[in-house]
Design a protein around this motif. Structure first.
Motif, PDB file in Angstrom:
ATOM      1  N   LYS A   4     -45.519   8.194 -14.607  1.00 66.22           N
ATOM      2  CA  LYS A   4     -46.890   8.647 -14.815  1.00 66.22           C
ATOM      3  C   LYS A   4     -47.343   9.505 -13.632  1.00 66.22           C
ATOM      4  O   LYS A   4     -46.633   9.655 -12.647  1.00 66.22           O
ATOM      5  CB  LYS A   4     -47.814   7.437 -14.969  1.00 66.22           C
ATOM      6  N   GLU A   5     -48.522  10.027 -13.755  1.00 67.74           N
ATOM      7  CA  GLU A   5     -49.097  10.822 -12.669  1.00 67.74           C
ATOM      8  C   GLU A   5     -49.825   9.946 -11.661  1.00 67.74           C
ATOM      9  O   GLU A   5     -49.951  10.313 -10.503  1.00 67.74           O
ATOM     10  CB  GLU A   5     -50.057  11.875 -13.233  1.00 67.74           C
ATOM     11  N   TYR A   7     -50.669   5.716 -10.310  1.00 68.35           N
ATOM     12  CA  TYR A   7     -50.261   4.307 -10.339  1.00 68.35           C
ATOM     13  C   TYR A   7     -51.268   3.498  -9.533  1.00 68.35           C
ATOM     14  O   TYR A   7     -51.588   3.851  -8.378  1.00 68.35           O
ATOM     15  CB  TYR A   7     -48.872   4.131  -9.726  1.00 68.35           C
TER      16      TYR A   7
END
Length: 283
Positions: A4-5, A7
């Motif tokens: 993902k971009e 966290y």
């Protein structure tokens, strides 16, 4: 795995196998900085932060401090590569010293372990018969002393310990005492001796004694040293019966002794005497 971009700290902790506490500290010192959501101020990490973790773990594996890691990663020094090289050279020297310290410990522990194994085998199998064998040559540290019939004082030897420390060295393996006169040893008289022991660092020629490189009559003496003269007499009878001439001096190799246990029943001493056949050049 699809990344993902962003966290959250719990996801980052689980994914990178780093505790939340450590992540917060890394954030505090700006080693792995986090970002904040505008609307709820929650801490989150980017993919770039994620990629810095393997690099940091590798530097940690090599033993660098967090401050050094930060300097490497930021590349803030004026001469980046020269600075990194300097740090790595310093680390190499540090690790070489640590490697040498570990080597010395390893040699000492292994040598003592082998002595205990040897003693156990000798005692369990009641090995106390006379034999003849070739003793491999080895260079040992020596010190001349006077033996005044106190064997415990000679084996755990304060003067010899000081001698070793004065040379900034360390000893390992069994204590060996070279008695200049086996006759005096049997009769319980004072005499000149050489204290002998292996060192973990090679010693200089002036303190070096070449032990072995000869055929020797050997016999293990089990138990208290007070009656070791009986082992000498047994060796003399064996030599006479088998056509061997014994040298004037003797060596006692203390496999287990006061260094290992106060129970004299567990003492194992190997008596060694140079020998030659009748008709051969004198020993």
């Amino acid at each position: 795995m699809k990344y993902k971009e962003r966290y959250f700290i719990g996801e980052m902790s689980k994914l990178c196998n780093i505790s939340k506490k450590a992540l917060r500290y890394y954030d505090q010192i700006n080693l792995i900085p986090s970002q904040r959501h505008d609307y709820n101020n929650y801490r989150y990490y980017t993919r770039e932060s994620l990629l810095s973790v393997p690099v940091i773990k590798y530097y940690k594996q090599m033993g660098f401090t967090l401050e050094e890691m930060k300097e490497f990663i930021e590349g803030s020094a004026q001469h980046v590569f020269k600075s990194i090289q300097h740090s790595f050279r310093s680390k190499i020297r540090e690790l070489e010293k640590e490697q040498e310290r570990i080597r010395r410990k390893y040699v000492s522990v292994k040598d003592w372990y082998e002595l205990v194994r040897e003693a156990e085998m000798v005692i369990d199998n009641n090995i106390n018969e006379v034999s003849i064998k070739y003793i491999e040559s080895s260079d040992l540290l020596f010190q001349d002393q006077l033996f005044e019939l106190d064997l415990q004082w000679s084996i755990i030897n304060l003067e010899f310990t000081q001698h070793v420390e004065d040379m900034n060295n360390e000893i390992t393996g069994p204590v060996i005492i070279n008695f200049s006169s086996r006759k005096n040893r049997v009769e319980g008289e004072d005499q000149k001796i050489k204290m002998l022991q292996k060192t973990v660092i090679p010693c200089s020629e002036e303190y070096k004694y070449e032990f072995g490189g000869d055929m020797m009559v050997s016999c293990y003496h089990l138990g208290d040293h007070k009656n070791i003269n009986k082992t000498y007499l047994k060796m003399e009878r064996w030599a006479a019966n088998n056509g061997y001439l014994l040298g004037e001096e003797s060596f006692e190799r203390y496999v287990t002794d006061y260094w290992t246990t106060n129970n004299s029943a567990k003492f194992v001493t190997e008596v060694l005497i140079k020998c030659s056949r009748h008709g051969d050049p004198e020993t």
